[in-house]
Design an enzyme around this catalytic site. Structure first.
Site, short mmCIF file in Angstrom:
data_model
loop_
_atom_site.label_atom_id
_atom_site.label_comp_id
_atom_site.label_asym_id
_atom_site.label_seq_id
_atom_site.Cartn_x
_atom_site.Cartn_y
_atom_site.Cartn_z
N ASN A 156 2.63 1.45 4.02
CA ASN A 156 2.95 0.19 4.73
C ASN A 156 2.80 0.32 6.24
OD1 ASN A 156 5.85 -1.99 5.11
ND2 ASN A 156 3.73 -2.59 4.82
N ASP B 205 -7.58 3.88 1.37
CA ASP B 205 -6.61 4.28 2.40
C ASP B 205 -7.35 4.89 3.60
OD1 ASP B 205 -3.53 6.26 2.15
OD2 ASP B 205 -4.58 5.40 3.88
N CYS C 20 0.87 -1.18 0.00
CA CYS C 20 0.00 0.00 0.00
C CYS C 20 0.91 1.23 0.00
CB CYS C 20 -0.95 -0.02 1.20
SG CYS C 20 -0.18 0.11 2.82
N CYS D 164 -0.83 0.97 7.36
CA CYS D 164 -2.28 0.79 7.59
C CYS D 164 -2.81 -0.49 6.93
CB CYS D 164 -3.06 2.00 7.04
SG CYS D 164 -2.69 3.55 7.84
N ARG D 165 -2.94 -0.48 5.61
CA ARG D 165 -3.63 -1.58 4.92
C ARG D 165 -2.76 -2.82 4.73
NH1 ARG D 165 -5.28 2.02 -0.16
NH2 ARG D 165 -3.30 2.96 0.45
N SER D 166 -1.55 -2.66 4.21
CA SER D 166 -0.77 -3.86 3.85
C SER D 166 -0.29 -4.64 5.08
CB SER D 166 0.39 -3.49 2.92
OG SER D 166 1.20 -2.47 3.45
#
Ligand SMILES: N#Cc1ccccc1-c1cc(NCCCN2CCCCC2)c2ccccc2n1
Length: 152
Positions: A11, A124, A8, A13-15
């Site tokens: 690196n 995001d 993401c 939050c999401r991934s």
């Protein structure tokens, strides 16, 4: 042996959440020979722990993460079978940052394409709240569950 890198923007939050969800799913199914990691397209947060809102959500869901943010590098494009991105900007940037001189093995895809019940894009949540992190978690859970099922 499947090697998957989640990517993401930062690196944090999401991934790393997708990485933690996948590690838990693999462990719960006693699947051992996978490599799971995550990385950023940007240099915004290199070395940072996952976002505190994400860590709080992971704790609630029985997930753990010791990840520190890193930027994607040329070795990743041959070290991983799949580079799974969260949104179209990530896909564009991962393609742009790929090694020029040679073919590479990784397939660059949207993680959300494996979520049959939700959108292809995992937004995001950086400027969002706990509800946005919860939405990212639910999308990752469905998508990573189906990703594992299709690659077993
Ligand atoms: N950019 C954007 C953006 C646009 C829309 C929605 C979210 C974001 C956004 C912003 C972040 N950090 C604030 C700006 C960072 N600085 C930007 C200029 C260069 C120096 C660094 C994030 C950090 C980690 C993970 C995801 C992030 N996502």
């Amino acid at each position: 042996m499947v090697k998957v890198l989640f990517v993401c923007l930062g690196n944090i939050c999401r991934s790393p959440l997708a990485e933690a969800v996948t590690n838990k799913l693999l462990s719960d199914q006693n699947i051992k020979n996978w490599t799971v990691d995550s990385a950023a397209t940007s240099r915004y947060e290199i070395g940072s722990s996952p976002d505190h809102r994400g860590l709080r959500l992971m704790k609630r869901k029985g997930l753990t993460s010791t990840h520190r943010a890193r930027q994607i590098c040329h070795e990743d494009y041959d070290n991983f079978d799949y580079i799974l991105c969260m949104d179209d900007d990530n896909v564009r940037d991962v393609r742009r940052m790929a090694p020029r001189k040679r073919e590479f093995s990784a397939k660059i895809e949207l993680l959300g394409r494996y979520d049959r019940e939700g959108p292809d894009i995992i937004e995001d949540p950086y400027y969002g709240d706990d509800r946005d992190f919860e939405a990212v978690y639910e999308q990752c859970l469905r998508a990573c569950t189906n990703f594992i099922r299709t690659k077993m």
